[in-house]
Design an enzyme around this catalytic site. Sequence first.
Site, PDB file in Angstrom:
ATOM      1  CG  MET A 107      -1.919  -1.178   1.174  1.00 10.94           C
ATOM      2  SD  MET A 107      -3.449  -0.879   2.075  1.00 10.94           S
ATOM      3  CE  MET A 107      -2.824  -0.542   3.695  1.00 10.94           C
TER       4      MET A 107
ATOM      5  CB  ALA B 157       3.697   4.554   3.385  1.00  9.16           C
TER       6      ALA B 157
ATOM      7  CG  HIS C 144       6.994  -2.060   2.086  1.00  8.52           C
ATOM      8  ND1 HIS C 144       6.899  -0.935   2.870  1.00  8.52           N
ATOM      9  CD2 HIS C 144       5.774  -2.659   2.142  1.00  8.52           C
ATOM     10  CE1 HIS C 144       5.681  -0.838   3.379  1.00  8.52           C
ATOM     11  NE2 HIS C 144       4.976  -1.874   2.957  1.00  8.52           N
TER      12      HIS C 144
ATOM     13  N   GLY D 220       4.954 -10.109   3.871  1.00 10.12           N
ATOM     14  CA  GLY D 220       5.754 -10.033   5.093  1.00 10.12           C
ATOM     15  C   GLY D 220       5.093 -10.795   6.229  1.00 10.12           C
TER      16      GLY D 220
ATOM     17  CB  VAL E  77      12.686  -5.511   8.312  1.00  7.05           C
ATOM     18  CG1 VAL E  77      13.903  -4.624   8.514  1.00  7.05           C
ATOM     19  CG2 VAL E  77      12.892  -6.452   7.124  1.00  7.05           C
TER      20      VAL E  77
HETATM   21  O1  PAF Z   1      -0.149  -5.715   3.548  1.00  9.72           O
HETATM   22  C1  PAF Z   1      -0.571  -4.789   2.820  1.00  9.72           C
HETATM   23  O2  PAF Z   1       0.081  -3.775   2.593  1.00  9.72           O
HETATM   24  C2  PAF Z   1      -1.958  -4.909   2.223  1.00  9.72           C
HETATM   25  O3  PAF Z   1      -2.836  -5.539   3.103  1.00  9.72           O
HETATM   26  C3  PAF Z   1      -1.981  -5.599   0.843  1.00  9.72           C
HETATM   27  C4  PAF Z   1      -1.515  -7.026   0.949  1.00  9.72           C
HETATM   28  C5  PAF Z   1      -1.077  -4.821  -0.103  1.00  9.72           C
HETATM   29  C6  PAF Z   1      -3.395  -5.594   0.276  1.00  9.72           C
HETATM   30  O4  PAF Z   1      -3.885  -4.310   0.137  1.00  9.72           O
END
Ligand code: PAF
Length: 286
Positions: A30, A32, A37, A147, A176
């Site tokens: 999502m 940010a 990530h 994650g 992390v």
């Molecule tokens: O973990 C996230 O950032 C969200 O839940 C995902 C998997 C991108 C779905 O919107």
Amino acid sequence: MQTIQTVKAVREAVRVWHRHGERVALVPTMGALHEGHLALVDAARAHADRVVASVFVNPLQFGPNEDLARYPRNLERDRALLETRGVDLLYAPTVEEMYPEPAQVTVEPGGLAIRWDGAARPGHFVGVLTVVAKLFNQVAPDAAVFGQKDFQQVTVVRRMIHDLDWPIDLVVVPTVREADGLALSSRNAYLTPADRLEARRLSAAIREIQQAWVAGESDPGRLGSVGRAVLEAGQGVAVEYVALVDPVTLETPRFADATSVVLIAARVGTTRLIDNAALGQHLGGA
Ligand code: PAF
């Protein structure tokens, strides 16, 4: 790195790679973005020839009183970070592209979402699974990388892949952490300096539970109380749950063993944080 905003264009880009026999991994996010990530991106690169990262703040997974409006968004910064880690394609659809009409057919997570975050955030996992299913259909990845930080999310996604027969390898990457143990999360940005200090209590609670288990305690209720005490000693920390669960069923086991997972959700100031680790798992951080 290409940036694509439409379903048609992402399908075409992946089709070309598949035609050349290349494996494609998807990292759904999502935005940010933080090092957590980027660790997913690194794992994706190790499992595939091409990496697609999606950035989409999914309205369907936020409750009416949640932080959809204030969720941090900075696509240019995300784009630059993904580029430095060698992502091939950034897929950033608009809400109108993802949901041209309000979703009528959604994906029900079933029993795995009844408890824990499923209970605390009604409808959340329907929203998560629905958007992840759409991303799987739009991108058609060979592998998808998530994650461990969102343990219940990973568990329901794994079950969806299994139950709906997606030919997708699920890759799960350990959480992390900051040097003091705090799990990286986009929502850490909401923490005030005072909250940030108290937020260390989530990982500290997991460590205390692990130590109590190593010392011989295997009763899930008593182990949970050990963690709760650490959290409740904090200023402005409100515990939602501290649970010991089976990693597959998410049910509380009769006796905890090395595979049992500690799940924690707590509000620190106004920020809701979650964390988890198996009893036998080294936590990392300080
Ligand atoms: O973990 C996230 O950032 C969200 O839940 C995902 C998997 C991108 C779905 O919107």
